[in-house]
Design an enzyme around this catalytic site. Structure first.
Site, PDB file in Angstrom:
ATOM      1  CD  GLU A 112      -3.011  -1.040   0.170  1.00 34.16           C
ATOM      2  OE1 GLU A 112      -3.071  -0.029  -0.549  1.00 34.16           O
ATOM      3  OE2 GLU A 112      -3.786  -2.013   0.040  1.00 34.16           O
ATOM      4  NE  ARG A 116      -3.704   2.874  -0.681  1.00 36.36           N
ATOM      5  CZ  ARG A 116      -4.999   2.782  -0.409  1.00 36.36           C
ATOM      6  NH1 ARG A 116      -5.684   3.839  -0.090  1.00 36.36           N
ATOM      7  NH2 ARG A 116      -5.631   1.622  -0.439  1.00 36.36           N
ATOM      8  CD  GLU A 355      -9.790  -1.434  -9.317  1.00 34.32           C
ATOM      9  OE1 GLU A 355     -10.912  -1.029  -8.966  1.00 34.32           O
ATOM     10  OE2 GLU A 355      -8.824  -1.530  -8.532  1.00 34.32           O
TER      11      GLU A 355
HETATM   12  C1  DMJ Z   1      -5.926   0.476  -5.415  1.00 37.72           C
HETATM   13  O1  DMJ Z   1      -5.215   0.663  -4.256  1.00 37.72           O
HETATM   14  C2  DMJ Z   1      -5.071  -0.112  -6.508  1.00 37.72           C
HETATM   15  O2  DMJ Z   1      -5.698   0.075  -7.733  1.00 37.72           O
HETATM   16  C3  DMJ Z   1      -4.800  -1.578  -6.314  1.00 37.72           C
HETATM   17  O3  DMJ Z   1      -4.112  -2.143  -7.394  1.00 37.72           O
HETATM   18  C4  DMJ Z   1      -6.101  -2.326  -6.129  1.00 37.72           C
HETATM   19  N1  DMJ Z   1      -6.965  -1.718  -5.172  1.00 37.72           N
HETATM   20  C5  DMJ Z   1      -7.158  -0.307  -5.135  1.00 37.72           C
HETATM   21  C6  DMJ Z   1      -8.336   0.215  -5.908  1.00 37.72           C
HETATM   22  O4  DMJ Z   1      -9.399  -0.589  -6.026  1.00 37.72           O
END
Ligand code: DMJ
Length: 448
Positions: A112, A116, A355
């Site tokens: 994460e 991020r 997505e």
């Molecule tokens: C995000 O943190 C990223 O896209 C990750 O690859 C998957 N989950 C979340 C969004 O849904």
């Protein structure tokens, strides 16, 4: 309708259609998305300033690790720059460069923080040019490196940012492989190859443990290299492992990653693709036998049309996005997961995921087909209708009842709003063919 008004309407409609067909999107919708971004940012600023995230129902701040890493400002900065929200981007920048420190005695989930924070800082540096973003990224990269200290070189899931102590040796391909873009970019920008070398070895270790039929499982012990759960799919826990093999092959012109991607996609389409039910879906199978375990598909899987577009398989991407769209239409907002055989919801939550919008954006940029603009408009209006709150946007506990949940993940700023905006904005807002987005939608440039 009076004839004159009808003519005006037809001229306006044909203008919109022509603009859409030329890839110019919809300026009005782009402007509405920008306003919604402003709305959510103002909520964050008023009730959660200086913290990771806003709780949009209780109007309280939330820090993932009890002390802030400014997840929302870091995730939102590039989105606001691209939208031309200069004042707000300036506010985010100020708190990041003045106050963000990674010298903290906290154990964080590396995946994460990589996607991020590291992704956000690198993208901020490339867009803004302020060296302080890169220095923060480099410091963070160095604090993350201990994750690769296992016998196999595959990363532990957690690391203490101050002490470097690692924990949780049972991990998954997504968490192991989703560092190529960020660590590769950090290597490129600092001239220090160590980051990319470690990240690439980790992905190769997963690939080398693929089954005889070329599939990987869901959980693996990074110390022993043994699979712990052999279920294979493109869903969460595997998804961005594949995404990054392809992206690294393009971004760094890496022949090894290209070979790993090319071999993988053959097995994915041979064993996971399912056309036995209405439309095209991707199922869950046993990685050794290829035997179907579940006909489950969810909002995370909706990243795959975008990956297919990037790989050049636009026809398959179109068919899969059509299935994703059916998933969205089922309740007016997509569920976290459904069983596509009976089309019934198996996990009813919606956490503001991006997505399906990301895939509509890739498809629109690649095909200029206005149907993807219309889809995007529907996704946007569902979000506004069901998730908007007085202070920002809230997740849904249940897409069937539309009951809200007190959470606004920082990826709502980084991804959901950014992809909506880029879908509707003219292509000049960000040249699609010149950047690669990390999995959190932070763009990095292919060449400088
Ligand atoms: C995000 O943190 C990223 O896209 C990750 O690859 C998957 N989950 C979340 C969004 O849904």
């Amino acid at each position: 309708m009076k004839p004159q008004r009808k003519t005006t309407f037809l001229i306006a409609a044909s203008f919109v259609f022509t603009a859409a067909a030329f890839g110019q999107g919809s300026p009005l919708l782009a402007d509405s998305v920008r306003k919604e971004c402003l709305h959510a940012w103002e909520g964050y600023r008023q009730y959660a300033w200086g913290h990771d995230e806003l709780l949009p129902l209780s109007k309280k701040p939330h820090d993932w690790y009890g002390t802030p890493l400014y997840l929302t400002p870091v995730d939102a900065f590039d989105t606001m720059v691209l939208m031309g929200l200069t004042k707000e981007a300036g506010e985010a920048k100020e708190i990041i460069v003045d106050s963000l420190s990674f010298d903290k005695d906290i154990s964080v989930r590396a995946f994460e923080i990589i996607i991020r924070e590291l992704g956000g800082l690198l993208s901020a540096y490339e867009l803004d040019g302020d060296k302080r973003f890169l220095l923060l990224a480099e410091d963070l990269g160095n604090r993350l490196l201990p994750i690769y200290g296992s016998k196999t070189g595959m990363p532990y899931r957690n690391v203490n940012l101050r002490t470097g102590k690692v924990s949780e040796p049972v991990s998954n391909p997504a968490e192991i492989g989703t560092a190529l873009v960020e660590f590769g970019t950090l290597s490129r920008l600092t001239g220090n190859p160590v980051y990319y070398e470690k990240a690439k070895n980790a992905s190769a270790q997963v690939f080398n443990r693929r089954s005889r039929i070329g599939l990987v499982g869901t959980w693996i012990n990074v110390e022993t290299g043994e699979w712990v759960d052999k279920s294979s799919h493109i869903s969460g826990a595997i998804d961005s492992y594949y995404e990054y093999l392809l992206k690294a092959s393009i971004l760094f012109n890496d022949a090894d990653c290209r070979r790993m991607w090319q071999e993988s996609i053959v097995s994915i389409n041979r064993y996971l693709q399912d056309t036995a039910h209405a439309g095209l879906w991707y199922q869950h199978v046993d990685m050794d036998s290829g035997k179907c375990l579940e006909t489950h598909f969810g909002s995370l899987d909706a990243f795959f049309p975008a990956v297919l577009v990037l790989s050049g398989d636009t026809a398959r991407a179109r068919r899969l996005e059509a299935s994703c769209y059916r998933m969205w239409k089922l309740c007016g907002v997509e569920p976290e997961e459904l069983d596509y055989a009976p089309m019934s919801v198996t996990d009813p939550s919606y956490v503001l995921r991006p997505e399906i919008i990301e895939s509509a954006y890739y498809l629109y940029r690649r095909t200029r087909d206005p149907q993807y603009l219309s889809m995007g408009e529907e996704f946007f209006s569902g979000l506004v209708r069901y998730c908007r709150t007085e202070t920002g946007y809230a997740s849904l506990k249940d897409v069937r009842t539309k009951e809200k949940e007190d959470s606004m993940e920082s990826f709502f700023f980084a991804e959901t709003l950014k992809y909506l905006y880029l879908l509707f904005a003219p292509e000049s807002a960000l040249p699609f063919d010149k950047v690669i987005f990390n999995t959190e939608a932070h763009p990095v440039w292919m060449t400088r």
